[in-house]
Design a protein around this motif. Structure first.
Motif, PDB file in Angstrom:
ATOM      1  N   VAL A 139      50.653  35.419  49.075  1.00 10.00           N
ATOM      2  CA  VAL A 139      50.666  33.905  48.231  1.00 10.00           C
ATOM      3  C   VAL A 139      50.920  34.549  47.449  1.00 10.00           C
ATOM      4  O   VAL A 139      51.649  35.314  46.836  1.00 10.00           O
ATOM      5  CB  VAL A 139      49.093  33.956  47.454  1.00 10.00           C
ATOM      6  N   THR A 140      51.755  32.650  46.671  1.00 13.80           N
ATOM      7  CA  THR A 140      52.851  32.421  45.592  1.00 13.80           C
ATOM      8  C   THR A 140      51.614  31.851  44.430  1.00 13.80           C
ATOM      9  O   THR A 140      51.466  31.180  44.763  1.00 13.80           O
ATOM     10  CB  THR A 140      53.733  32.808  45.066  1.00 13.80           C
ATOM     11  N   GLY A 141      52.480  32.186  42.712  1.00 15.46           N
ATOM     12  CA  GLY A 141      52.200  31.205  42.131  1.00 15.46           C
ATOM     13  C   GLY A 141      50.800  31.230  41.594  1.00 15.46           C
ATOM     14  O   GLY A 141      50.608  32.838  41.347  1.00 15.46           O
ATOM     15  N   ARG A 142      50.477  30.469  40.947  1.00 14.15           N
ATOM     16  CA  ARG A 142      49.364  30.748  40.288  1.00 14.15           C
ATOM     17  C   ARG A 142      47.962  31.310  40.792  1.00 14.15           C
ATOM     18  O   ARG A 142      47.770  30.134  41.629  1.00 14.15           O
ATOM     19  CB  ARG A 142      48.864  29.466  38.849  1.00 14.15           C
ATOM     20  N   GLN A 143      47.440  32.364  40.926  1.00  9.00           N
ATOM     21  CA  GLN A 143      45.855  32.847  41.533  1.00  9.00           C
ATOM     22  C   GLN A 143      44.778  33.370  40.785  1.00  9.00           C
ATOM     23  O   GLN A 143      45.224  34.065  39.804  1.00  9.00           O
ATOM     24  CB  GLN A 143      46.638  33.528  42.734  1.00  9.00           C
ATOM     25  N   LYS A 144      43.518  32.841  40.903  1.00  7.57           N
ATOM     26  CA  LYS A 144      42.481  33.369  40.384  1.00  7.57           C
ATOM     27  C   LYS A 144      41.882  34.507  41.697  1.00  7.57           C
ATOM     28  O   LYS A 144      41.388  34.232  42.133  1.00  7.57           O
ATOM     29  CB  LYS A 144      41.606  32.720  39.992  1.00  7.57           C
ATOM     30  N   VAL A 145      41.769  36.113  40.885  1.00  7.25           N
ATOM     31  CA  VAL A 145      40.944  36.724  42.242  1.00  7.25           C
ATOM     32  C   VAL A 145      39.644  37.062  41.789  1.00  7.25           C
ATOM     33  O   VAL A 145      39.437  37.371  40.148  1.00  7.25           O
ATOM     34  CB  VAL A 145      41.694  38.166  41.639  1.00  7.25           C
ATOM     35  N   LEU A 146      38.569  37.389  42.304  1.00  6.81           N
ATOM     36  CA  LEU A 146      37.216  37.673  42.245  1.00  6.81           C
ATOM     37  C   LEU A 146      37.640  38.662  42.288  1.00  6.81           C
ATOM     38  O   LEU A 146      37.153  39.522  43.266  1.00  6.81           O
ATOM     39  CB  LEU A 146      36.255  36.533  42.795  1.00  6.81           C
ATOM     40  N   ALA A 147      36.762  39.933  41.456  1.00  4.78           N
ATOM     41  CA  ALA A 147      37.059  41.480  41.541  1.00  4.78           C
ATOM     42  C   ALA A 147      35.371  41.029  41.041  1.00  4.78           C
ATOM     43  O   ALA A 147      34.250  40.977  40.507  1.00  4.78           O
ATOM     44  CB  ALA A 147      37.307  41.934  40.574  1.00  4.78           C
ATOM     45  N   VAL A 148      34.648  42.270  42.403  1.00  2.00           N
ATOM     46  CA  VAL A 148      33.025  42.707  42.832  1.00  2.00           C
ATOM     47  C   VAL A 148      32.111  43.734  42.652  1.00  2.00           C
ATOM     48  O   VAL A 148      33.268  44.576  43.291  1.00  2.00           O
ATOM     49  CB  VAL A 148      32.697  41.281  44.092  1.00  2.00           C
ATOM     50  N   TRP A 149      31.643  44.393  41.758  1.00  2.00           N
ATOM     51  CA  TRP A 149      31.540  45.458  41.797  1.00  2.00           C
ATOM     52  C   TRP A 149      30.121  45.383  42.131  1.00  2.00           C
ATOM     53  O   TRP A 149      29.085  45.129  41.675  1.00  2.00           O
ATOM     54  CB  TRP A 149      31.629  46.434  40.422  1.00  2.00           C
TER      55      TRP A 149
END
Length: 167
Positions: A139-149
């Motif tokens: 992927v490129t550009g603006r991205q949002k990653v969700l991290a879950v513990w």
């Protein structure tokens, strides 16, 4: 002599009550848990006052909710600012792989860590550790990653969203 006897009695009473107070008083959010600090997650940006947020600015480690959610707030209405994509979140410039570093304020037994991009799981790491390198899959550009513990011995998990500018 009477006043020193009363002081001694008061101290003795206080020492006797202290263990009970410790057991009876509930733990507060100050003893809470963990979040992604690098690249700065949304709650880290709130704590650093990079973005104006509500209560989360005081306790970035407290975004806890039931396992299986896909929201930045972990379903916690007190931290709903984290779900607002229109806020001025500052994305971190990264390449195709990024290392996420967690900051812990209290350890828990860990089941695993999961990372999601666009609803698709892009990484899972079992066991302990505070640093995970994830491939973003082209992927490129603006991205949002969700991290879950995901915690091993409770039904809860800790959530963090990280805004990225992928080169």
């Amino acid at each position: 002599m009477k006043s020193s006897g009363r002081r001694l009695a008061a101290v003795a009473a206080g020492v006797g009550i202290a263990p009970l107070v410790t057991v009876v008083l509930p733990a507060t959010s100050a003893f809470a848990h963990g979040y992604v600090s690098s690249p700065p997650s949304r709650q880290a940006q709130c704590a650093q006052r990079t973005v104006q947020c509500g209560e989360i600015q005081w306790e970035p480690q407290s975004v806890e909710g039931p396992k299986g959610l896909r929201s930045c707030s972990g379903g916690n209405a007190r931290f709903s600012d984290l779900d607002d994509d229109s806020k001025a979140w500052k994305p971190t410039a990264v390449g195709q792989s990024v290392t996420f570093n967690w900051t812990f304020t209290a350890q828990h037994s860990t089941r695993d860590y999961e990372y999601y991009l666009g609803g698709k799981r892009i990484g899972v790491f079992n066991g302990r550790g505070s640093s995970h390198t994830v491939n973003l899959g082209g992927v490129t550009g603006r991205q949002k990653v969700l991290a879950v513990w995901n915690i091993a011995d409770t039904a809860n998990a800790f959530y963090a969203c990280i805004d990225l500018q992928v080169q």
